[in-house]
Motif scaffolding. Structure first.
Motif: not given
Length: 206
Positions: A163, A167, A172
């Motif tokens: 993640r 990001n 994302p």
């Protein structure tokens, strides 16, 4: 005329949005290279000193000052060609505090209990970039709770890593692709004798 102008403007905007969408692609090759480097800093640091050299010392190339392999993780996720096609694109962050902290915890686990668990066949790499207890019978009964906790901690860090990488690069929506890329890398760099899942979920041994 005003209606026609509105239609033309709307069509132009749709076309422009379409062009932007086409240009924002997932750089698979660069991501795989970056993933391999990150994985290497975790697994290679935990490798026993005598593994892979048959007891012979091999000369090591001199280290050059500058970026460490882990520091290139995010830098490689956006290829130079893409940056060149998008003037004004800000520099990609080389690393984040989160990825560095995760890397450190993973190294400690593999140097500690996880390396031995993989060696014994108790634990293996899953097809989705995680790890799992493959054969609990290889773990003493009084240690199983601790092993399960270690596996859970590792998987939390892995999910957080995928993640964070997505990001940090401003995409994302790339998280699933980042996860798949790392999953492939973990399996490819698994040591001989370690277990992993094939695409069907069946356990295989390297």
């Amino acid at each position: 005329m005003r209606k026609l102008a509105y239609v033309l403007l709307t069509s132009l905007l749709v076309a422009l949005v379409g062009c932007v969408t086409i240009n924002v692609y997932f750089p698979e090759a660069a991501a795989q290279k970056a993933a391999d480097q990150f994985i290497g800093t975790v697994l290679d640091k935990a490798k026993p000193a005598d593994q892979g050299n048959d007891g012979k010392d091999e000369p090591k190339p001199a280290e050059k000052p500058g970026k460490q392999p882990s520091a290139m993780l995010l830098d490689l996720l956006i290829p130079a060609a893409y940056a060149a096609d998008t003037p004004g694109t800000p520099d990609v962050r080389i690393q984040t505090a989160t990825t560095e902290a995760i890397r450190g915890r993973m190294q400690q686990r593999f140097q500690g209990s996880l390396g031995a668990l993989f060696d014994s066949g108790a634990v293996g790499f899953t097809k989705d970039g995680q790890i799992a207890v493959r054969d609990a019978s290889k773990v003493p009964l009084n240690q199983r709770a601790e092993v399960n906790a270690s596996v859970a901690d590792e998987n939390r860090d892995r999910s957080a890593l995928y993640r964070e990488v997505a990001n940090a690069n401003g995409h994302p929506e790339w998280e699933a692709q980042i996860r798949a890329t790392f999953a492939k890398g973990w399996i490819e760099r698994a040591r001989s004798g370690w277990y992993y899942q094939d695409p069907s979920g069946a356990w295989k041994q390297k």
